[in-house]
Each structure stands twice: as C-alpha cells, then as structure tokens.
Enzyme design. Structure first.
Site, PDB file in Angstrom:
ATOM      1  N   ASP A   1      23.682  29.139  -1.109  1.00 53.97           N
ATOM      2  CA  ASP A   1      25.178  28.480  -2.005  1.00 53.97           C
ATOM      3  C   ASP A   1      25.336  30.328  -2.981  1.00 53.97           C
ATOM      4  O   ASP A   1      26.374  30.312  -3.548  1.00 53.97           O
ATOM      5  CB  ASP A   1      24.038  28.240  -3.346  1.00 53.97           C
ATOM      6  CG  ASP A   1      23.989  26.581  -2.963  1.00 53.97           C
ATOM      7  OD1 ASP A   1      25.029  26.856  -1.922  1.00 53.97           O
ATOM      8  OD2 ASP A   1      22.590  26.320  -2.839  1.00 53.97           O
TER       9      ASP A   1
ATOM     10  N   CYS B   1      15.370  32.704   1.128  1.00 55.67           N
ATOM     11  CA  CYS B   1      14.746  31.964   1.541  1.00 55.67           C
ATOM     12  C   CYS B   1      16.172  30.978   1.908  1.00 55.67           C
ATOM     13  O   CYS B   1      16.202  30.172   2.952  1.00 55.67           O
ATOM     14  CB  CYS B   1      14.235  30.364   0.807  1.00 55.67           C
ATOM     15  SG  CYS B   1      14.949  30.186  -0.582  1.00 55.67           S
TER      16      CYS B   1
ATOM     17  N   GLU C   1      20.638  32.143  -6.199  1.00 55.25           N
ATOM     18  CA  GLU C   1      21.700  31.672  -5.582  1.00 55.25           C
ATOM     19  C   GLU C   1      23.257  31.299  -5.698  1.00 55.25           C
ATOM     20  O   GLU C   1      23.693  30.899  -5.231  1.00 55.25           O
ATOM     21  CB  GLU C   1      21.266  30.129  -4.644  1.00 55.25           C
ATOM     22  CG  GLU C   1      20.805  29.292  -5.935  1.00 55.25           C
ATOM     23  CD  GLU C   1      20.060  27.891  -5.238  1.00 55.25           C
ATOM     24  OE1 GLU C   1      20.417  28.203  -3.671  1.00 55.25           O
ATOM     25  OE2 GLU C   1      19.621  26.819  -6.033  1.00 55.25           O
TER      26      GLU C   1
ATOM     27  N   HIS D   1      -1.395   9.211  10.287  1.00 54.48           N
ATOM     28  CA  HIS D   1      -2.343   9.861  11.178  1.00 54.48           C
ATOM     29  C   HIS D   1      -1.692  10.270  12.628  1.00 54.48           C
ATOM     30  O   HIS D   1      -1.679  11.426  13.009  1.00 54.48           O
ATOM     31  CB  HIS D   1      -3.509   9.407  10.630  1.00 54.48           C
ATOM     32  CG  HIS D   1      -3.323  10.117   9.258  1.00 54.48           C
ATOM     33  ND1 HIS D   1      -3.732   9.035   8.446  1.00 54.48           N
ATOM     34  CD2 HIS D   1      -3.778  11.802   8.684  1.00 54.48           C
ATOM     35  CE1 HIS D   1      -3.661   9.542   7.084  1.00 54.48           C
ATOM     36  NE2 HIS D   1      -3.667  10.985   7.923  1.00 54.48           N
TER      37      HIS D   1
HETATM   38  C1  PEP Z   1      20.434  28.383  -0.269  1.00 58.52           C
HETATM   39  O1  PEP Z   1      20.935  27.837  -0.823  1.00 58.52           O
HETATM   40  O2  PEP Z   1      20.704  29.223   0.343  1.00 58.52           O
HETATM   41  C2  PEP Z   1      18.880  27.493  -0.341  1.00 58.52           C
HETATM   42  C3  PEP Z   1      17.793  28.146   0.816  1.00 58.52           C
HETATM   43  O3  PEP Z   1      18.786  26.336  -0.407  1.00 58.52           O
HETATM   44  P1  PEP Z   1      19.854  25.221   0.465  1.00 58.52           P
HETATM   45  O4  PEP Z   1      20.293  25.499   1.321  1.00 58.52           O
HETATM   46  O5  PEP Z   1      19.133  24.212  -0.127  1.00 58.52           O
HETATM   47  O6  PEP Z   1      20.804  24.664  -1.455  1.00 58.52           O
HETATM   48 MG    MG Z   2      20.871  26.290  -2.409  1.00 56.31          MG
END
Ligand code: PEP
Ligand code: MG
Length: 544
Positions: free
Chosen positions: A455, A502, A431, A188
């Site tokens: 990906d 993301c 992806e 912590h």
């Molecule tokens: C992606 O593929 O864009 C993603 C966010 O996952 P990772 O980079 O962990 O494969």
């Molecule tokens: Mg990925």
C-alpha cells in the site's frame, strides 16, 4: 487415466502405489442384558485401555508433529472422561438394559450429530473426534484396534475419511500422501497432514473410492488438489519435473533450516512469515520462520457469511499462538474494504475504494465490530506471544482513539475477571506516506512499526495496485519508498520502537542489504521465501 479433484491441504507432490485404507470396523449389535453392572465394568476396562493407547499415540505425535498438534490426543483422553458423554452411555446401559458397545455407538452418533449441527466450523470438525474415541472404546471392548492397510513399502493412502488418531498412527515413513473422499480442511487430520509435511488432498468425492483399488498407480498433487489415477506418460513426465523443482527447493531448505539470520559481520535480523489462515502454519514451521510477522485476520471475515463471533475468533487466534509456541505472532486487525469486500458488511460502493472506508477507518466508525475482535485478541493473548497491529494509520488521533479502545476492552475484561497477557505488543503498519512522514509522532505511542510496502507504494506513487496497465510506472524500488522506509526506521529507533517490513518488498533480496543498513529489525515474507531471504542475509557483509 482418471482425474479426481479435491482440495489440497498440504502443498507437495507424490507419486506411487495406492493403498486403500481399510478399517477393522466392528459391527455393533444391540444386545439385551440383565447385568448392566457387568457392561459398565467392561466399559470402564475398555476406557482404561483406550486411555493407555491414546497416551502412546500422544507420545508419537509429540515427536512427529509437535506439542500443539499432539494436544488433540490429550483432548481425546479428556473426552474419554467427559461427564455428559459418560453419563449418556451409562444411562443407556442401565435404562435400556443394552450392551456397552451399543450404548457407546449410539451416544457417539448423538454427540457427533450435535457437533455437526453447530454453526462454528471448528465445533463441526469435533464430530470426527467423538466418533474416533468411541470407535476406539468399542474396538478395545472387542480387542480389535483399527489399523490401516499399509502392506506396500511407500504408499498413497486413499480413504473415505481418516480420524486424527488413524492419521498419526500410520507409519509416516511409509506414507507418500493422504487422499480422502470426505473431510474438512479444518479437521485435525488435515492439520496433522500439514504439520507432518505430507502431501494431502481432501474431499475428492465418494466416486473416487469406487474407481481406485490397491496397487493402482497414482499422482497426488497437494498444490492443486488433483489426484491422477493410472496416469499416462505425458502426465508422469510433467509431475516428475514438478517433483524435481520441489526437490531443489527442499535441498535449499535442508541447508538453511536451523541456521541463524546473521550476516558475515554478525548483524542479526528476524525473518518471519506472512499468513492469511491457520492452514498456513505447517508451511511456516517447515520453512523455519522465527515468528509470524503478519496474520491477515480479514480472511477470517472473508471466509464467513456473517461476522465471526468473539468465540470463533478466539479459537483461531489461540490455535495460531499455540502452534507457534513462544514465538512472536503479529495479528493484524481487520483490513477490510477496498479490494477485500464481504457482502454482510454492507459497505456502500465508493468512487475510490482504496482511498475510502477501509481497515481502521471502518473499525473506528463501527466500534462494535472492532471491540469484538480486540476482545478475542486479548483473550487469546495468554496462549503465546502476541502482537496486535493496526493497518492504514494516517493520523496520530486515530492511533490514540484505537489505544483508548484497547484500554477500555481490557477494563471490560478485568471487570469480567477474564485473563489476558500484560505483555501484548501494540504496533501499526506504516503503509501510507502520512504515517511514514509523522513516524516521529507515532513511534512513542507503540511498540513496533511494520512497513506495508504494497500500500505504501500505491499511495506514494499514486499507482492503483489493482491496475495491471500502470505496472511500468509502479517502481517498487522507487527512491521515495526507500526514503520513507528509512525515515520510519530512524524515527522508530529514536523512540525504542522496533521496525519490520511485511509488504512484498521484504522478500526482494536485491534490497536485503539496504534494509539491513537502515537498521530494519524484521522482514516478514511468504513462508516459501523465508529461507531465500535467510540465504541472502548470510551472504551480506556490512563492513565491506
Ligand atoms: C501492505 O500493504 O504492504 C500489506 C502488507 O498489507 P496488504 O497487502 O494486506 O494490504
Ligand atoms: Mg496494506
């Protein structure tokens, strides 16, 4: 000049005078007594005093580090009342006829030992907590409260270790950095340092303590985990530059914290953060992210030498959810395989691992691993606003099989009378080109999409993301990628499904306007990019 290497637990740099933390440690002696009742009365009075002190510390922590992190002191208050702990102390006073201080100290050692020997690193870190409350009770019995020596104005605190209550009791305005010889990044103290936004280094080693004294000049680099004592001019100049860069970032931060992610014409978007560990939460809060758009849960597996248990996972997910209060937290299920390998999975070597047994493929082939994670996730769902996201989807049947696994896990929890939230959002990563192309079929089955451009780029452009020699062919802004994102956005919205991005492309501010025009609802980026993307959003006018 001397350098010591530890582990940086909060990335920032501080330079200044050292203050070696000294405890008013009370030497506990074993004293025989023929009046155990009087000792028990002393114990009770000390516990009451300790409880009042902890109440005050809790209030201070609440203001400085927020509710989720202040909770540890509520837990300390509860530990004071723990039956096993108290019975062990009282039994020792009565059974051996010894003074209360001694009984508390021995019980603390026994309990700390028990916690330290547990496999779970979270439980191991609790050893420090039981020592902390016991030292407090002992100090209260002798009217001596542990305090740090912070006589200089602003100092770098160097200690053997710091208890959570010691960390939070220090005057934050006077602390430039924490450096400890021991300590774990799961403790912590480390979590509090991170959330207090104070540069912190742990585990610089015992040796450091014998080579450092009050008044020494030092530089603590929380990014690299390096502590430089009495640095030469060249090193000072280097760090001054680093500090200046940091100050510039902070200025941007100050300007944009608390502001909306709204364009000039009033279009709003969510800007969330990507994390790989609970350790990143401090940065998420510091950078004012609206939620967590991607928690790469596989790091939990990669850090372990065996499959993390349901309880182990539950603890981590619960802490992320609680730390983010009611903000949305999207946890991605295990995405192991390809470049992310853990020996204990015993995966066969593949010719084309990126096209092999990874992510949900592995989870569907080995449902016992998947079920453990899903149970932990659903159980954690009562502690916040959870979204569960499935990586590497290519077909409708995979998603249907996953959803029916979720249902069966929920039925199992129902049968065991275990609570879970009924508002967990389920989503998938887009992806693979296949998922984008059939996004019209996938969208009705889920609450959200999140585009994994890392990906998606590798699979669309046939460019191995690990291969540095093909960078020239790997155009992250390729029209094919943008079209696939657009198709997915259109199909998502037709079905009332929200869509985020993301992958790393979410942080490419030259595309922010294009993403807004596609109707992307959320961009999830590394914590340090949140405010940069907010800055870009606020300069866009979609009517022009
Ligand atoms: C992606 O593929 O864009 C993603 C966010 O996952 P990772 O980079 O962990 O494969
Ligand atoms: Mg990925």
């Amino acid at each position: 000049m001397r350098k010591f290497k530890g582990k940086g637990v909060y990335g920032a740099v501080a330079a200044g005078i050292v203050s070696v933390f000294k405890r008013n440690d009370v030497q506990v002696k074993r004293i025989k007594t023929d009046n155990p009742e009087a000792e028990i009365a002393r114990l009770e009075a000390a516990k009451e005093k300790a409880n009042a002190q902890l109440g005050e510390i809790y209030e201070k922590a609440l203001k400085e580090v927020g509710e989720a992190n202040a909770q540890i002191f509520e837990i300390h208050m509860m530990m004071l009342e723990d039956d096993d702990y108290n019975e062990a102390i009282v039994e020792m006073i009565n059974g051996q006829g010894v003074n209360a201080e001694y009984a508390v100290a021995v019980t603390a050692d026994n309990f700390a030992e028990m916690f330290s020997s547990m496999d779970d690193s979270y439980m191991q870190a609790r050893a420090a907590d039981v020592r902390d409350i016991s030292n407090r009770i002992i100090a209260c019995m002798s009217d001596c409260v542990n305090t740090g020596n912070t006589s200089h104005d602003k100092v770098i605190i160097v200690a053997d270790d710091l208890a959570p209550s010691e960390t939070v009791s220090l005057d934050k305005e006077k602390v430039l950095a924490f450096v400890t010889a021991h300590g774990s990044s799961n403790s912590h103290t480390a979590i509090l340092a991170r959330n207090m936004n104070i540069p912190a280094i742990i585990g610089v080693g015992e040796d450091c303590l014998s080579h450092i004294k009050d008044g020494d000049m030092a530089i603590a680099d929380g990014f690299t985990g390096e502590l430089t004592v009495n640095p030469d001019e060249e090193t000072i100049a280097l760090y001054e530059k680093k500090q200046q860069e940091e100050a510039e970032k902070k200025a941007l931060l100050q300007k944009l914290r608390g502001k909306e992610n709204r364009t000039i014409d009033g279009t709003e978007i969510n800007i969330y953060a990507n994390i790989g560990s609970i350790d990143n939460i401090g940065e998420v809060l510091l950078n004012d992210a609206g939620g967590i758009g991607l928690f790469r849960s596989e790091f939990l597996y990669l850090e372990n030498s065996d499959y993390p248990s349901e309880e182990q996972q539950l603890k981590v997910y619960k802490r992320v959810l609680e730390s983010m209060a009611a903000k949305r937290v999207i946890i991605r299920t295990l995405d192991i395989g390809a470049d992310k390998q853990a020996d204990y999975f015993k995966l066969e070597k593949e010719e084309n691992p990126a096209l092999g047994l990874r992510a949900v493929r592995l989870c569907l082939n080995r449902p016992e691993i998947f079920r453990t994670q899903l149970r932990a996730l659903y159980r954690a769902s009562v502690y916040g606003r959870l979204g569960i996201m499935f990586p590497m989807i290519t077909s409708e049947w995979e998603l249907k099989e996953i959803l029916s696994l979720c249902d069966s896990v929920k039925a199992e929890l129902d049968a065991d009378n275990i609570e879970y939230s009924d508002s967990v959002e389920l989503g998938i990563m887009i992806e693979t080109p296949a998922a984008a192309i059939i996004s019209d079929k996938l969208a009705p089955l889920v609450d959200f999409f999140s585009v994994g451009t890392n990906d998606l780029t590798q699979y669309t452009l046939a460019c191995d993301r690990q291969n540095p020699h093909i960078e020239r062919f790997c155009d992250t802004q390729h029209e094919a990628i943008l079209r696939l994102i657009e198709i997915s956005a259109r199909n998502a919205h037709k079905n009332g499904t929200w869509i985020g991005i993301c992958g790393e492309l979410a942080a490419d501010t030259s595309l922010t306007e294009a993403f807004l025009r596609m109707g992307i609802d959320e961009l999830s980026v590394s914590p340090s990019f949140v405010l940069r993307v907010r800055d870009a959003v606020r300069k866009i006018d979609l009517t022009s």
